[in-house]
Structures are given as C-alpha cells and as structure tokens.
Design a protein around this motif. Sequence first.
Motif, PDB file in Angstrom:
ATOM      1  N   LEU A   1      60.539 -27.350  -3.714  1.00 14.20           N
ATOM      2  CA  LEU A   1      60.369 -28.125  -2.486  1.00 14.20           C
ATOM      3  C   LEU A   1      59.871 -27.202  -1.386  1.00 14.20           C
ATOM      4  O   LEU A   1      60.503 -26.197  -1.071  1.00 14.20           O
ATOM      5  CB  LEU A   1      61.704 -28.745  -2.065  1.00 14.20           C
ATOM      6  N   THR A   2      58.723 -27.541  -0.794  1.00 13.81           N
ATOM      7  CA  THR A   2      58.226 -26.751   0.335  1.00 13.81           C
ATOM      8  C   THR A   2      58.085 -27.646   1.556  1.00 13.81           C
ATOM      9  O   THR A   2      57.766 -28.830   1.452  1.00 13.81           O
ATOM     10  CB  THR A   2      56.866 -26.075   0.035  1.00 13.81           C
ATOM     11  N   GLN A   3      58.345 -27.055   2.709  1.00 10.91           N
ATOM     12  CA  GLN A   3      58.158 -27.761   3.977  1.00 10.91           C
ATOM     13  C   GLN A   3      57.585 -26.779   4.990  1.00 10.91           C
ATOM     14  O   GLN A   3      58.087 -25.655   5.130  1.00 10.91           O
ATOM     15  CB  GLN A   3      59.473 -28.326   4.509  1.00 10.91           C
ATOM     16  N   THR A   4      56.542 -27.177   5.672  1.00  9.60           N
ATOM     17  CA  THR A   4      55.939 -26.353   6.713  1.00  9.60           C
ATOM     18  C   THR A   4      56.079 -27.053   8.051  1.00  9.60           C
ATOM     19  O   THR A   4      55.745 -28.230   8.183  1.00  9.60           O
ATOM     20  CB  THR A   4      54.455 -26.082   6.408  1.00  9.60           C
ATOM     21  N   CYS A   5      56.607 -26.323   9.045  1.00  8.86           N
ATOM     22  CA  CYS A   5      56.762 -26.838  10.401  1.00  8.86           C
ATOM     23  C   CYS A   5      56.281 -25.776  11.387  1.00  8.86           C
ATOM     24  O   CYS A   5      56.024 -24.636  11.016  1.00  8.86           O
ATOM     25  CB  CYS A   5      58.231 -27.178  10.678  1.00  8.86           C
ATOM     26  N   ARG A   6      56.171 -26.162  12.629  1.00  8.46           N
ATOM     27  CA  ARG A   6      55.721 -25.210  13.631  1.00  8.46           C
ATOM     28  C   ARG A   6      56.792 -24.170  13.940  1.00  8.46           C
ATOM     29  O   ARG A   6      56.509 -22.982  14.047  1.00  8.46           O
ATOM     30  CB  ARG A   6      55.307 -25.940  14.915  1.00  8.46           C
ATOM     31  N   GLU A   7      58.040 -24.613  14.103  1.00  9.53           N
ATOM     32  CA  GLU A   7      59.116 -23.715  14.510  1.00  9.53           C
ATOM     33  C   GLU A   7      60.274 -23.765  13.518  1.00  9.53           C
ATOM     34  O   GLU A   7      60.455 -24.750  12.801  1.00  9.53           O
ATOM     35  CB  GLU A   7      59.589 -24.085  15.913  1.00  9.53           C
ATOM     36  N   ALA A   8      61.067 -22.701  13.496  1.00 10.70           N
ATOM     37  CA  ALA A   8      62.115 -22.534  12.489  1.00 10.70           C
ATOM     38  C   ALA A   8      63.165 -23.637  12.533  1.00 10.70           C
ATOM     39  O   ALA A   8      63.619 -24.108  11.482  1.00 10.70           O
ATOM     40  CB  ALA A   8      62.771 -21.167  12.661  1.00 10.70           C
ATOM     41  N   HIS A   9      63.582 -24.065  13.737  1.00  7.51           N
ATOM     42  CA  HIS A   9      64.646 -25.064  13.821  1.00  7.51           C
ATOM     43  C   HIS A   9      64.219 -26.411  13.246  1.00  7.51           C
ATOM     44  O   HIS A   9      65.062 -27.241  12.902  1.00  7.51           O
ATOM     45  CB  HIS A   9      65.153 -25.211  15.258  1.00  7.51           C
TER      46      HIS A   9
END
Length: 263
Positions: free
Chosen positions: A148-156
């Motif tokens: 499972l991968t997830q990419t977001c702008r910020e860590a939180h």
Amino acid sequence: MNQEVSKALRGVALLKVRNIHHWTDRTFSFNCERPQSFRFRSGEFAMIGLIVDGKPLLRAYSIASPSWDEDLEFYSIKVDDGPLTSRLQHLKEGDEIVMRPKPVGTLVHDALLPGKRLFLFSTGTGIAPFASVIRDPETYEKFDHVILTQTCREAHELDYGKHLCESIVTHELLSEIVGDKLTHIGTTTREETPFMGRMTDWIRDGRLAAAVGGQLDPATDRVMICGSMAMLQDHKAICEEMGFIEGSNSEPGQFVIEKAFVD
C-alpha cells in the motif's frame, strides 16, 4: 416528515453517524450504521450525501470499511466551497446522511487476474478504497504480498494510513491473517521527510523495487490505482509501458483504476 422530504428519500437509505474524526484541517473520516441488507465488495463506492433544499445531494464516496464490518466508514477531503463536502465536514454524532444502496466500482478483486503481489497506489483520500481492501481477509488469500502506497504533500496527511495499518497489527483476527504480508509506504512531495517524492518517480528510478524486492512485473503483479486525475493518468501510462493490461469487472486484467472519480 413532510411529503416533499418523504418523496426525496425514495430509493435512498438514512444512515445515522456514529463518530467523526478530523485527521487534518483538510481531511476527516466518519462512521455510520450499516443497513443489515446492504452488501458490497471491499473496494467499491456508494453514492452518499445529505438532503439539501428538500432533495438528496449525492456524490461518489469509496467505502473505507471492509465488507465484513458492521459500520460503514468514509474518508473525505474538506472543500469549503464544495456543494457537499462543505456540509459533510460539519457532521456531528447522531446526524444522518443518505445513501443510495447500490455499490459499484472497479477496485475489486473480481477485476484482477490472479497474481502474487498486489500494489495499491494512492494519493490523498484516494487511500479510502484500499482501507477496505487491506482489511479484507480475501486479499491475503489471493496475494502473497500487499504493498500500500500513499503520497501526500505533508507528513501529517499520512496519519490516516498509518493509523489504519497500526490497527491491523493490533486486531485480534486480522493480525494473524495479515502477518507480514502487508507493506505500507507513505511519501511526501512538499514537506521534507525520509521518504520524498511521487510514487511514479519511485517506480521509474528503482526506489520502489528496492523497497519491496523487485520491479513491477505484469506476469506476477497486480495493481489498483486511486487518486487525482493526473495521478491516475501517470500511473496508468507507466503500467501500460510495462505491459500491464487494464481490467474490469467483465474482463479481469492486470491493473485497474476507479473511473467513477474521473471526469
């Protein structure tokens, strides 16, 4: 209940909200009671919403809870000027939403051919259908390794996915079924973290292969993709370059995307 509202509710179910969790200033999740007659496949979506001006205002939302759960969970972004999300984000425990009880979708096992590894690529709230898939025992019956991968702008913004995977480790039954078969990789594109970059870059430069023990291979790997339109197009292009064939419910293949959220 007046006649106008009664007419508006035909064909939809009323669901009472049980709890709400605000993960960031841009995302939240909520759980609702599940009608006993409602059946769905993990990874599908439903049309949910609110009664606005006497009419149901509905949008497609992936069901984040697994098919065995007694609750229905949804994970949403907050959009202040969105016709529905501007209202949904203010839900309180005990409020009611409406749902059209006919789930559909392509991010399901039936749309994929048998394989050894299952890659679930997501950005932002695109992780929602995979929250369902990774908590379904059938996933681990069909695949030896789930990534499972997830990419977001910020860590939180990765907290929902982290909490999700931690809940599996501590779950009495799921922890035994899943074991070490699940790998979670969260990356950021704006905030500096040990895991930076879009997953498309990770695939192309070999970082993903190094992390999971081998490059994507259409002979053994299967892929599900959910995120923004640009993300879907980029991942689809990479899959097709590698020789993956897109699948559907009527003709299973080696990768699938959720077209319901693509204009």
